[in-house]
Scaffold this active site. Sequence first.
Site, PDB file in Angstrom:
ATOM      1  N   ASN A 104      20.607 -26.675   2.239  1.00  0.00           N
ATOM      2  CA  ASN A 104      19.418 -27.360   2.898  1.00  0.00           C
ATOM      3  C   ASN A 104      18.100 -26.253   2.585  1.00  0.00           C
ATOM      4  O   ASN A 104      17.078 -26.296   3.264  1.00  0.00           O
ATOM      5  CB  ASN A 104      19.507 -27.080   4.399  1.00  0.00           C
ATOM      6  N   VAL A 111      12.605 -25.631   3.167  1.00  0.00           N
ATOM      7  CA  VAL A 111      13.628 -25.587   4.015  1.00  0.00           C
ATOM      8  C   VAL A 111      13.898 -26.855   4.535  1.00  0.00           C
ATOM      9  O   VAL A 111      12.824 -27.403   5.099  1.00  0.00           O
ATOM     10  CB  VAL A 111      13.574 -24.523   4.945  1.00  0.00           C
ATOM     11  N   CYS A 112      15.035 -27.684   4.733  1.00  0.00           N
ATOM     12  CA  CYS A 112      15.393 -28.549   5.548  1.00  0.00           C
ATOM     13  C   CYS A 112      15.811 -28.480   6.958  1.00  0.00           C
ATOM     14  O   CYS A 112      16.986 -28.051   6.990  1.00  0.00           O
ATOM     15  CB  CYS A 112      16.231 -29.701   4.599  1.00  0.00           C
ATOM     16  N   LEU A 113      14.782 -28.483   7.882  1.00  0.00           N
ATOM     17  CA  LEU A 113      15.319 -28.111   9.170  1.00  0.00           C
ATOM     18  C   LEU A 113      14.430 -29.180  10.037  1.00  0.00           C
ATOM     19  O   LEU A 113      13.162 -29.230  10.015  1.00  0.00           O
ATOM     20  CB  LEU A 113      14.976 -26.737   9.481  1.00  0.00           C
ATOM     21  N   ASP A 144      22.333 -33.628   4.854  1.00  0.00           N
ATOM     22  CA  ASP A 144      20.727 -33.942   4.596  1.00  0.00           C
ATOM     23  C   ASP A 144      20.293 -32.632   3.801  1.00  0.00           C
ATOM     24  O   ASP A 144      19.634 -31.746   4.110  1.00  0.00           O
ATOM     25  CB  ASP A 144      20.184 -33.418   6.277  1.00  0.00           C
TER      26      ASP A 144
END
Length: 184
Positions: A104, A111-113, A144
């Site tokens: 992520n 950052v994938c949040l 994701d």
Amino acid sequence: MIKLFSLKQQKKDGESVPSSSTSGQKKSSPAQLRVMKDLNELNLPKTCSTEFPDPDDLLNFKLIICPDEGFYKGGRFAFNFKVGANYPHEPPKVKCETQVYHPNIDLEGNVCLNILREDWKPVLTINSIVYGLQYLFLEPNPEDPLNKEAADVLQSNKRLFESNVLKAMRGGYVGNVYFERCLK
């Protein structure tokens, strides 16, 4: 510790607070006021700390996460927070300064949040982001990914993924990518 609420304390103590017109200080923006409130209410877990390179600039700071369990146990990961003028209506920009082998977090530090993007709401706080980032280290989400290769390895071979994480944290190559040591 930074004195975030010295003016508030002066008011509470009954001291006179200088007005901005006589002191020459700029009036705080709504984003600054909200960040001061968020930081004052920040409840950091023992695995996290903050650093303020410029104590007068609360809109730009670092969050350090040192996981004590999971794949990333023993690592030290620094995140750069840049809070914009539209905060809390827009989320802060958060980048990971530590290159990390993570599904992520890509190699550029993005950052994938979800709460930093489509699921952001003004009621969320800096504290929400801290816990979200910490959770990414406890439970990486291969569904994701930003780093598809790391996500594929996590889904297909957890032992190899764990080996790659350790190799990266010790400082070394994973595939053709070199990672700086980030173990404490």
